[in-house]
Design a protein around this motif. Sequence first.
Motif, short mmCIF file in Angstrom:
data_model
loop_
_atom_site.label_atom_id
_atom_site.label_comp_id
_atom_site.label_asym_id
_atom_site.label_seq_id
_atom_site.Cartn_x
_atom_site.Cartn_y
_atom_site.Cartn_z
N LEU A 72 -6.13 -3.09 -5.40
CA LEU A 72 -5.37 -4.30 -5.11
C LEU A 72 -4.13 -4.00 -4.28
CD1 LEU A 72 -5.68 -6.03 -8.57
CD2 LEU A 72 -7.09 -6.37 -6.54
N SER A 73 -3.72 -4.98 -3.50
CA SER A 73 -2.61 -4.80 -2.55
C SER A 73 -1.33 -4.32 -3.23
CB SER A 73 -2.36 -6.09 -1.77
OG SER A 73 -2.20 -7.18 -2.65
N PHE A 74 -0.98 -4.89 -4.39
CA PHE A 74 0.29 -4.48 -5.01
C PHE A 74 0.21 -3.07 -5.58
CE2 PHE A 74 -1.97 -7.07 -8.16
CZ PHE A 74 -2.00 -6.23 -9.27
N ASP A 75 -1.00 -2.63 -6.03
CA ASP A 75 -1.16 -1.25 -6.48
C ASP A 75 -1.03 -0.28 -5.31
OD1 ASP A 75 -1.52 -1.71 -9.20
OD2 ASP A 75 -3.69 -1.95 -9.01
N LEU A 76 -1.65 -0.63 -4.19
CA LEU A 76 -1.56 0.23 -3.00
C LEU A 76 -0.12 0.30 -2.51
CD1 LEU A 76 -4.83 -0.92 -1.26
CD2 LEU A 76 -4.32 1.42 -2.00
N ALA A 77 0.57 -0.83 -2.52
CA ALA A 77 1.97 -0.84 -2.08
C ALA A 77 2.81 0.11 -2.93
CB ALA A 77 2.54 -2.26 -2.14
N SER B 16 -4.67 -9.26 -2.43
CA SER B 16 -5.84 -8.88 -1.65
C SER B 16 -6.49 -7.68 -2.30
CB SER B 16 -5.42 -8.53 -0.22
OG SER B 16 -4.85 -9.65 0.40
N ALA B 17 -7.80 -7.59 -2.14
CA ALA B 17 -8.56 -6.46 -2.65
C ALA B 17 -9.09 -5.68 -1.46
CB ALA B 17 -9.70 -6.95 -3.53
N PHE B 18 -8.88 -4.37 -1.47
CA PHE B 18 -9.30 -3.51 -0.36
C PHE B 18 -10.44 -2.61 -0.81
CE2 PHE B 18 -5.03 -4.76 0.62
CZ PHE B 18 -5.02 -4.92 2.00
N THR B 19 -11.54 -2.62 -0.06
CA THR B 19 -12.63 -1.71 -0.33
C THR B 19 -12.25 -0.32 0.18
OG1 THR B 19 -13.72 -2.13 1.78
CG2 THR B 19 -14.34 -3.56 -0.07
N GLU B 20 -13.12 0.64 -0.01
CA GLU B 20 -12.83 2.01 0.44
C GLU B 20 -12.51 2.04 1.94
OE1 GLU B 20 -14.99 6.41 0.50
OE2 GLU B 20 -15.95 4.75 -0.56
N GLN B 21 -13.27 1.28 2.72
CA GLN B 21 -13.02 1.24 4.17
C GLN B 21 -11.68 0.57 4.48
OE1 GLN B 21 -15.81 0.09 2.69
NE2 GLN B 21 -17.42 1.46 3.40
N GLY B 22 -11.34 -0.45 3.72
CA GLY B 22 -10.06 -1.13 3.92
C GLY B 22 -8.88 -0.23 3.59
N VAL B 23 -9.02 0.54 2.51
CA VAL B 23 -7.96 1.49 2.14
C VAL B 23 -7.79 2.51 3.25
CG1 VAL B 23 -7.32 3.31 0.52
CG2 VAL B 23 -8.25 1.17 -0.34
N SER B 24 -8.89 2.97 3.78
CA SER B 24 -8.84 3.95 4.87
C SER B 24 -8.13 3.36 6.10
CB SER B 24 -10.26 4.38 5.23
OG SER B 24 -10.26 5.31 6.25
N MET B 25 -8.41 2.12 6.39
CA MET B 25 -7.79 1.45 7.54
C MET B 25 -6.29 1.26 7.35
SD MET B 25 -8.44 0.37 10.56
CE MET B 25 -10.19 0.15 10.65
#
Length: 153
Positions: free
Chosen positions: A32-37, A94-103
């Motif tokens: 999730l976006s807030f976890d990635l942030a 927002s939810a990011f898949t593996e490819q989204g996280v990579s991007m």
Amino acid sequence: MTKAKRKKTRLALSEEIIYSRIYVIRKHKVMLSFDLASLYEVAPKVLNQAVKRNAERFPDDFMFQLSIKEWDSLRSQFVTLDGGRGKYPKYLPSAFTEQGVSMLSSVLNSPRAIAVNIQIMRAQDILKQFCLLINPVASFRPFTSWFALYNKV
């Protein structure tokens, strides 16, 4: 760029921290976006703005916004919910898949984002290998049958 000139950003993120922030939503493993942030050490608003500025890099199979029902269901799974104003996202994450996280590492373009992404990719690879250990037959199933199973649901 030579190896001598490259700066390496080292960080100590345990695999458990990464695994604890991977959810299965709509049959995808996502973060999730807030976890990635928080992993990237940027404000969620900064991450969301970077994604909006580069929307063409995030098709639906890289990133999607949670529905109200998905968000409520996910929030109910969090053990401790602190009360108070401003504790939870104002907008649906927002939810990011593996490819989204990579991007995201190319969009944020910081040494921390690159280092975090490398660790996330390694952790996801270990997770995939673990799943194959549990079900070794799965690795021999033809791609077309996986595709058929995926599209059935």
